[in-house]
Motif scaffolding. Structure first.
Motif, PDB file in Angstrom:
ATOM      1  N   UNK A   1       1.277  -1.337   0.410  1.00 37.63           N
ATOM      2  CA  UNK A   1       0.522   0.000   0.252  1.00 37.63           C
ATOM      3  C   UNK A   1       0.725   1.527  -0.193  1.00 37.63           C
ATOM      4  N   UNK A   2       2.077   1.625   0.736  1.00 36.53           N
ATOM      5  CA  UNK A   2       2.625   2.347   0.886  1.00 36.53           C
ATOM      6  C   UNK A   2       3.408   2.952  -0.388  1.00 36.53           C
ATOM      7  N   UNK A   3       4.034   1.629  -0.469  1.00 37.46           N
ATOM      8  CA  UNK A   3       4.617   1.700  -2.303  1.00 37.46           C
ATOM      9  C   UNK A   3       3.637   2.329  -2.824  1.00 37.46           C
ATOM     10  N   UNK A   4       2.751   1.963  -3.875  1.00 37.91           N
ATOM     11  CA  UNK A   4       1.770   2.306  -4.301  1.00 37.91           C
ATOM     12  C   UNK A   4       0.828   3.803  -4.348  1.00 37.91           C
ATOM     13  N   UNK A   5       1.012   4.263  -2.668  1.00 39.97           N
ATOM     14  CA  UNK A   5       0.956   5.702  -2.749  1.00 39.97           C
ATOM     15  C   UNK A   5       2.394   6.310  -2.883  1.00 39.97           C
ATOM     16  N   UNK A   6       3.377   5.981  -2.868  1.00 39.50           N
ATOM     17  CA  UNK A   6       4.604   6.804  -3.311  1.00 39.50           C
ATOM     18  C   UNK A   6       4.660   6.908  -4.581  1.00 39.50           C
ATOM     19  N   UNK A   7       3.977   5.365  -5.394  1.00 41.87           N
ATOM     20  CA  UNK A   7       4.667   6.152  -6.951  1.00 41.87           C
ATOM     21  C   UNK A   7       3.097   6.741  -7.569  1.00 41.87           C
ATOM     22  N   UNK A   8       2.134   6.568  -6.613  1.00 36.67           N
ATOM     23  CA  UNK A   8       1.013   7.695  -7.466  1.00 36.67           C
ATOM     24  C   UNK A   8       1.496   8.778  -6.960  1.00 36.67           C
ATOM     25  N   UNK A   9       1.978   9.626  -5.880  1.00 44.21           N
ATOM     26  CA  UNK A   9       2.217  10.768  -6.347  1.00 44.21           C
ATOM     27  C   UNK A   9       3.911  11.065  -6.955  1.00 44.21           C
ATOM     28  N   UNK A  10       4.830  10.533  -7.154  1.00 48.22           N
ATOM     29  CA  UNK A  10       5.864  10.751  -8.279  1.00 48.22           C
ATOM     30  C   UNK A  10       5.109  10.471  -9.725  1.00 48.22           C
ATOM     31  N   UNK A  11       4.479   9.931 -10.369  1.00 47.47           N
ATOM     32  CA  UNK A  11       3.824   9.952 -11.078  1.00 47.47           C
ATOM     33  C   UNK A  11       3.168  11.238 -11.268  1.00 47.47           C
ATOM     34  N   UNK A  12       1.833  11.938 -10.777  1.00 52.31           N
ATOM     35  CA  UNK A  12       1.339  13.022 -10.766  1.00 52.31           C
ATOM     36  C   UNK A  12       2.339  14.296 -11.340  1.00 52.31           C
ATOM     37  N   UNK A  13       3.999  13.906 -10.239  1.00 52.80           N
ATOM     38  CA  UNK A  13       5.032  14.880 -10.577  1.00 52.80           C
ATOM     39  C   UNK A  13       5.399  15.015 -12.256  1.00 52.80           C
ATOM     40  N   UNK A  14       5.436  13.926 -12.241  1.00 49.89           N
ATOM     41  CA  UNK A  14       5.457  13.574 -14.065  1.00 49.89           C
ATOM     42  C   UNK A  14       4.946  13.484 -15.159  1.00 49.89           C
ATOM     43  N   UNK A  15       3.680  13.381 -14.525  1.00 48.82           N
ATOM     44  CA  UNK A  15       2.823  13.577 -16.067  1.00 48.82           C
ATOM     45  C   UNK A  15       2.328  14.619 -15.820  1.00 48.82           C
ATOM     46  N   UNK A  16       2.405  15.343 -14.471  1.00 52.21           N
ATOM     47  CA  UNK A  16       0.616  16.447 -14.560  1.00 52.21           C
ATOM     48  C   UNK A  16      -0.392  16.111 -14.615  1.00 52.21           C
ATOM     49  N   UNK A  17      -0.897  15.050 -14.132  1.00 49.06           N
ATOM     50  CA  UNK A  17      -2.275  14.349 -14.114  1.00 49.06           C
ATOM     51  C   UNK A  17      -2.865  14.971 -12.592  1.00 49.06           C
ATOM     52  N   UNK A  18      -3.800  15.195 -12.731  1.00 48.07           N
ATOM     53  CA  UNK A  18      -4.523  15.920 -11.287  1.00 48.07           C
ATOM     54  C   UNK A  18      -5.616  14.305 -10.855  1.00 48.07           C
ATOM     55  N   UNK A  19      -5.332  14.496  -9.474  1.00 44.89           N
ATOM     56  CA  UNK A  19      -6.158  13.295  -9.143  1.00 44.89           C
ATOM     57  C   UNK A  19      -7.387  13.745  -7.766  1.00 44.89           C
ATOM     58  N   UNK A  20      -8.586  12.445  -7.991  1.00 41.47           N
ATOM     59  CA  UNK A  20      -9.485  12.562  -7.076  1.00 41.47           C
ATOM     60  C   UNK A  20      -9.091  11.138  -6.543  1.00 41.47           C
ATOM     61  N   UNK A  21      -9.122  11.320  -4.880  1.00 40.63           N
ATOM     62  CA  UNK A  21      -8.982   9.496  -4.405  1.00 40.63           C
ATOM     63  C   UNK A  21      -9.776   9.512  -3.780  1.00 40.63           C
ATOM     64  N   UNK A  22     -10.235   7.942  -3.939  1.00 46.80           N
ATOM     65  CA  UNK A  22     -12.111   8.283  -2.715  1.00 46.80           C
ATOM     66  C   UNK A  22     -11.009   6.405  -1.454  1.00 46.80           C
TER      67      UNK A  22
END
Length: 357
Positions: free
Chosen positions: A192-213
């Motif tokens: 879980x921690x790895x996936x959350x860290x991955x999503x934070x990194x990816x957001x910076x790289x591809x500049x997407x906006x996220x809705x997290x439920x």
């Protein structure tokens, strides 16, 4: 000023079942800016997943419907689009990561082909270009030996690896908005921690906006910029992640914080639970939907729904406790321990009838 990507206004979603009309979402407003993460939190049945399924027009066609409201995205009102038009947006403009990766992936299809599929459909890439791009994305999400395992099937991967594949599929077309619906619930805490860290990194790289439920406030602290707390089909508190964690104002938010374990929680510490159950949304309660479960409920809570009170330019709360006539209430001890401070509960919030956050 940040660019507005998505704006939801007065959204009402209902399900017509044999027992009657379930008013699952009741007048929800929120926005999403470019590059930010908005977390929508609440117990099961609070309406958070239904809200995001409405954004994607993925409600069950025979029973679910958007009763009222608008979903403004890229100059269009998604609530009014036909299915053919939505097909051009799903996967290309708005991506979605679901809770269980095993049900999101086709067990009979090789994972490489599944990542290639949206690239061929939406980006019109050739099979060769789609394969190259798919490998790039699988490497981006950190799938080990992506090239060697490109032709493997979902069952040949671990749960964490499958979720990386699902994220790769959702990100294939560089969507402007990524909806992550409880994306780590089915995983153990380390993954879980790895996936959350991955999503934070990816957001910076591809500049997407996220809705997290999520129902887990602990997850929110690590990923969100802003938080919307949902209860009974409505947003009851919204603010920056610091405002929700260090200056919560709604009794329901206090309950969620009180039930959250922390690093200081020992094995013999009893976590607090919110008493009672969520309201029956076939017959939504009069007044404040949370009043029947709240020890801080006032007489007016059972008669009239609270308006919005503005605590700061970014912090809004639906609770009569913030009315200037309400008695002063101390934060619950369990919340004080979480905060390690006691913020002033009543810093003259301003009453507002309706706002679009």
């Amino acid at each position: 000023m940040a660019k507005r990507i998505l704006e939801v206004n007065n959204l009402h979603v209902s399900f017509d079942i044999d027992a009657g009309e379930v008013q699952a979402v009741r007048g929800v407003d929120f926005y999403l800016d470019k590059g930010e993460t908005l977390a929508i939190v609440g117990e099961s049945g609070s309406g958070k997943s239904v809200t995001t399924k409405a954004l994607m027009q993925l409600l069950p066609s025979k029973v679910g419907r958007i009763k009222e409201g608008s979903i403004l995205f890229d100059g269009k009102d998604l609530a009014k689009l036909k299915e053919k038009e939505m097909q051009k947006i799903r996967g290309k403009e708005i991506g979605m990561i679901f809770q269980d990766p095993m049900t999101s992936l086709n067990p009979t299809m090789k994972i490489g082909k599944q990542v290639m599929e949206p690239l061929i459909k939406h980006q019109k890439l050739s099979k060769g270009d789609a394969k190259k791009r798919a490998l790039d994305i699988l490497n981006l999400v950190g799938l080990p030996k992506a090239k060697e395992r490109f032709n493997n099937y979902p069952h040949q991967f671990s749960g964490g690896q499958r979720q990386r594949i699902v994220i790769a599929t959702a990100l294939a077309c560089d969507p402007k908005v990524l909806i992550a619906d409880e994306p780590t619930t089915a995983l153990d805490v380390t993954i879980q921690a790895q996936i959350l860290e991955l999503m934070k990194e990816l957001q910076q790289k591809i500049d997407t906006s996220i809705i997290f439920i999520t129902h887990d406030l602990g997850v929110v602290a690590n990923v969100a910029d802003r938080v919307a707390v949902m209860y009974g089909g409505q947003i009851v508190e919204t603010g920056t992640v610091d405002e929700i964690f260090y200056n919560p104002k709604h009794p329901y938010t206090w309950g969620l914080l009180s039930s959250m374990p922390s690093l200081e929680t020992s094995n013999d510490t009893e976590l607090l639970a919110i008493p009672g159950t969520p309201p029956d949304l076939i017959k939504p309660p009069v007044g404040d939907a949370f009043a029947r479960r709240s020890e801080y409920a006032l007489d007016i809570d059972f008669k009239e729904a609270p308006p919005w009170f503005q605590v700061s330019p970014t912090h809004f709360v639906k609770s009569w406790l913030l009315d200037e006539r309400a008695p002063k209430v101390e934060l619950p001890e369990a919340v004080k321990l979480k905060l390690k401070q006691t913020p002033d509960q009543f810093d003259k919030p301003k009453r507002v009838e309706r706002v679009t956050f």
